[in-house]
Motif scaffolding. Structure first.
Motif, PDB file in Angstrom:
ATOM      1  N   ARG A   1       0.865  -1.264  -0.023  1.00 27.82           N
ATOM      2  CA  ARG A   1       0.006  -0.030  -0.003  1.00 27.82           C
ATOM      3  C   ARG A   1       1.074   1.332   0.209  1.00 27.82           C
ATOM      4  NH1 ARG A   1      -2.737  -3.086   3.717  1.00 27.82           N
ATOM      5  NH2 ARG A   1      -1.780  -1.792   5.502  1.00 27.82           N
ATOM      6  N   GLU A   2       1.928   1.170   0.819  1.00 26.84           N
ATOM      7  CA  GLU A   2       2.695   2.421   0.938  1.00 26.84           C
ATOM      8  C   GLU A   2       3.919   2.658   0.072  1.00 26.84           C
ATOM      9  OE1 GLU A   2       4.137   2.602   4.868  1.00 26.84           O
ATOM     10  OE2 GLU A   2       1.893   2.740   5.856  1.00 26.84           O
ATOM     11  N   ARG A   3       4.392   1.577  -0.541  1.00 27.20           N
ATOM     12  CA  ARG A   3       5.362   1.716  -1.464  1.00 27.20           C
ATOM     13  C   ARG A   3       5.295   1.014  -2.665  1.00 27.20           C
ATOM     14  NH1 ARG A   3      11.073   1.817   1.951  1.00 27.20           N
ATOM     15  NH2 ARG A   3      10.267   2.700   3.831  1.00 27.20           N
ATOM     16  N   SER A   4       4.243   0.377  -2.965  1.00 24.92           N
ATOM     17  CA  SER A   4       4.189  -0.616  -4.094  1.00 24.92           C
ATOM     18  C   SER A   4       5.034  -1.390  -4.292  1.00 24.92           C
ATOM     19  CB  SER A   4       3.995   0.312  -5.286  1.00 24.92           C
ATOM     20  OG  SER A   4       2.733   1.192  -5.345  1.00 24.92           O
ATOM     21  N   TRP A   5       5.787  -1.929  -3.280  1.00 23.63           N
ATOM     22  CA  TRP A   5       6.537  -3.313  -3.198  1.00 23.63           C
ATOM     23  C   TRP A   5       5.977  -4.852  -3.092  1.00 23.63           C
ATOM     24  CZ3 TRP A   5      11.155  -1.821   0.435  1.00 23.63           C
ATOM     25  CH2 TRP A   5      11.919  -0.717   0.369  1.00 23.63           C
ATOM     26  N   ILE A   6       6.347  -5.474  -3.953  1.00 25.11           N
ATOM     27  CA  ILE A   6       5.575  -6.599  -4.021  1.00 25.11           C
ATOM     28  C   ILE A   6       6.807  -7.729  -3.701  1.00 25.11           C
ATOM     29  CG2 ILE A   6       4.850  -8.309  -5.593  1.00 25.11           C
ATOM     30  CD1 ILE A   6       4.136  -5.983  -7.495  1.00 25.11           C
ATOM     31  N   PRO A   7       6.515  -8.619  -2.800  1.00 26.61           N
ATOM     32  CA  PRO A   7       7.475  -9.409  -2.299  1.00 26.61           C
ATOM     33  C   PRO A   7       7.908 -10.663  -3.260  1.00 26.61           C
ATOM     34  CG  PRO A   7       5.249 -10.144  -1.522  1.00 26.61           C
ATOM     35  CD  PRO A   7       5.359  -8.675  -1.989  1.00 26.61           C
ATOM     36  N   VAL A   8       9.452 -11.035  -3.528  1.00 23.75           N
ATOM     37  CA  VAL A   8       9.842 -12.061  -4.303  1.00 23.75           C
ATOM     38  C   VAL A   8      10.651 -12.742  -3.660  1.00 23.75           C
ATOM     39  CG1 VAL A   8       9.350 -10.312  -6.361  1.00 23.75           C
ATOM     40  CG2 VAL A   8      11.709 -10.341  -5.059  1.00 23.75           C
ATOM     41  N   VAL A   9      10.730 -14.026  -3.996  1.00 18.46           N
ATOM     42  CA  VAL A   9      11.655 -15.111  -3.284  1.00 18.46           C
ATOM     43  C   VAL A   9      12.665 -15.744  -4.578  1.00 18.46           C
ATOM     44  CG1 VAL A   9      11.960 -17.029  -2.292  1.00 18.46           C
ATOM     45  CG2 VAL A   9      10.344 -15.549  -1.442  1.00 18.46           C
ATOM     46  N   SER A  10      14.152 -15.446  -4.212  1.00 15.75           N
ATOM     47  CA  SER A  10      14.978 -15.891  -5.220  1.00 15.75           C
ATOM     48  C   SER A  10      15.668 -17.274  -4.906  1.00 15.75           C
ATOM     49  CB  SER A  10      15.983 -14.857  -5.346  1.00 15.75           C
ATOM     50  OG  SER A  10      16.441 -14.732  -4.228  1.00 15.75           O
ATOM     51  N   ARG A  11      15.465 -17.671  -3.605  1.00 20.08           N
ATOM     52  CA  ARG A  11      15.918 -18.820  -3.071  1.00 20.08           C
ATOM     53  C   ARG A  11      15.272 -19.397  -1.865  1.00 20.08           C
ATOM     54  NH1 ARG A  11      21.358 -20.481  -4.511  1.00 20.08           N
ATOM     55  NH2 ARG A  11      22.343 -19.118  -5.760  1.00 20.08           N
ATOM     56  N   ALA A  12      14.969 -20.609  -1.763  1.00 15.16           N
ATOM     57  CA  ALA A  12      14.458 -21.348  -0.616  1.00 15.16           C
ATOM     58  C   ALA A  12      14.872 -22.676  -0.404  1.00 15.16           C
ATOM     59  CB  ALA A  12      12.924 -21.122  -0.915  1.00 15.16           C
ATOM     60  N   ARG A  13      14.983 -23.207   0.866  1.00 19.58           N
ATOM     61  CA  ARG A  13      15.349 -24.566   1.158  1.00 19.58           C
ATOM     62  C   ARG A  13      14.548 -24.789   2.207  1.00 19.58           C
ATOM     63  NH1 ARG A  13      21.352 -27.056   2.660  1.00 19.58           N
ATOM     64  NH2 ARG A  13      20.685 -29.225   2.802  1.00 19.58           N
ATOM     65  N   VAL A  14      14.087 -26.122   2.506  1.00 20.09           N
ATOM     66  CA  VAL A  14      13.466 -26.525   3.521  1.00 20.09           C
ATOM     67  C   VAL A  14      13.894 -28.100   3.784  1.00 20.09           C
ATOM     68  CG1 VAL A  14      11.137 -27.456   4.564  1.00 20.09           C
ATOM     69  CG2 VAL A  14      11.185 -25.202   3.404  1.00 20.09           C
ATOM     70  N   ARG A  15      14.393 -28.391   4.886  1.00 21.68           N
ATOM     71  CA  ARG A  15      14.976 -29.710   5.250  1.00 21.68           C
ATOM     72  C   ARG A  15      14.099 -30.431   6.494  1.00 21.68           C
ATOM     73  NH1 ARG A  15      19.461 -31.121   8.177  1.00 21.68           N
ATOM     74  NH2 ARG A  15      20.205 -29.120   8.329  1.00 21.68           N
TER      75      ARG A  15
END
Length: 300
Positions: free
Chosen positions: A207-221
């Motif tokens: 709302r305040e910055r027009s920033w959209i979350p992005v993820v470039s790496r993820a690991r789940v173990r």
């Protein structure tokens, strides 16, 4: 039966559920497609999860998935999941989006799979014997921590964010334990809860910055089974700020057994924001001092 060393290519599409912002698919559903690709590899060789469970008493368990996400995935994309057995319990997975007459690599992942012994049944065929493990903890080593008091108080030491949740049946499989995708969902939720707690929720920054979350790496173990209806104590903290545009976060999950906290899973995520409007739309947003202070706890 297709040979173990051959690559399987599976056609699939992301689920509509994953299109939470515009028509882009969130990281959780990238990992769901990885899971579908791996299951397709086993099915193509005559060892689908139903056959493995009922005939051989084995439960398919993804115990580790480490993924890079180099490009966005759209809700109407057709995806080709390429799955290669690289030896032992390990696989290499690529997701390629087929769009506009071309192809775009949207994910590269390394995946470890165990076939966990659930009950006595027929002897396991030689081609899949190398995947068999007695438990999840036979694949990785669990961490134990003494706990004589409140687990939340102990785990929040050092400023970690802590969230406790009940391992309900729909997080589990084989009527027993939390599955890999349950922890993928937990990673998504604990990040959301952490950001809200720090005053920089996803909705606020949009709302305040027009920033959209992005993820470039993820690991789940997975480390040790978390059993159905146990309370899973989940921590999240930010480590490094990378190139002023990304932050590196870590999740750890524990259950309390007696006077010990037993680690059941660990995860990492590299997270940032894309600018959603204006001249720099699509570029990575620079994390200013206020956002960095919120993420690292410097303003608390």
């Amino acid at each position: 039966m297709t040979a173990l060393h051959e690559t399987t290519a599976l056609r699939c599409r992301p689920r509509f559920e994953g299109a939470n912002i515009r028509t882009w698919i969130g990281f959780k559903h990238f990992l769901y497609l990885v899971e579908e690709g791996v299951l397709g590899w086993f099915r193509e060789r005559g060892f689908g999860p139903q056959e493995l469970y009922h005939r051989y008493g084995l439960g398919v368990e993804i115990v580790d998935c480490s993924a890079q996400l180099p490009a966005v995935l759209e809700v109407d994309d057709e995806v080709r999941a390429e799955v290669e057995h690289t030896g032992g319990r390990r696989f290499a997975v690529r997701l390629v989006a087929v769009r506009d007459g071309g192809e775009t690599l949207v994910l590269k992942a390394k995946v470890t799979v165990a076939l966990v012994s659930e009950r006595d049944s027929e002897p396991v065929p030689d081609p899949i014997a190398g995947f068999v493990a007695d438990t999840v903890s036979a694949v990785t080593a669990p961490l134990h921590r003494d706990c004589d008091g409140d687990p939340v108080e102990l785990l929040s030491d050092g400023g970690r964010f802590v969230w406790a949740w009940r391992a309900r049946y729909f997080h589990c499989h084989y009527a027993d334990r939390v599955q890999h995708s349950g922890y993928v969902r937990a990673l998504e939720e604990v990040v959301d809860r952490f950001l809200a707690d720090r005053g920089v929720s996803v909705g606020t920054l949009m709302r305040e910055r027009s920033w959209i979350p992005v993820v470039s790496r993820a690991r789940v173990r997975l480390v040790e089974p978390a059993l159905m209806e146990e309370t899973v104590y989940t921590t999240f903290e930010v480590g490094d700020i990378l190139r002023d545009t990304l932050f590196d976060g870590r999740m750890d999950c524990y259950v309390l057994r007696g006077n010990e906290l037993v680690q059941t899973a660990t995860a990492s995520i590299v997270h940032g924001y894309a600018i959603g409007a204006g001249e720099r739309a699509g570029a990575l947003a620079e994390l200013d001092d206020a956002v960095v202070a919120a993420l690292t706890g410097a303003n608390r």
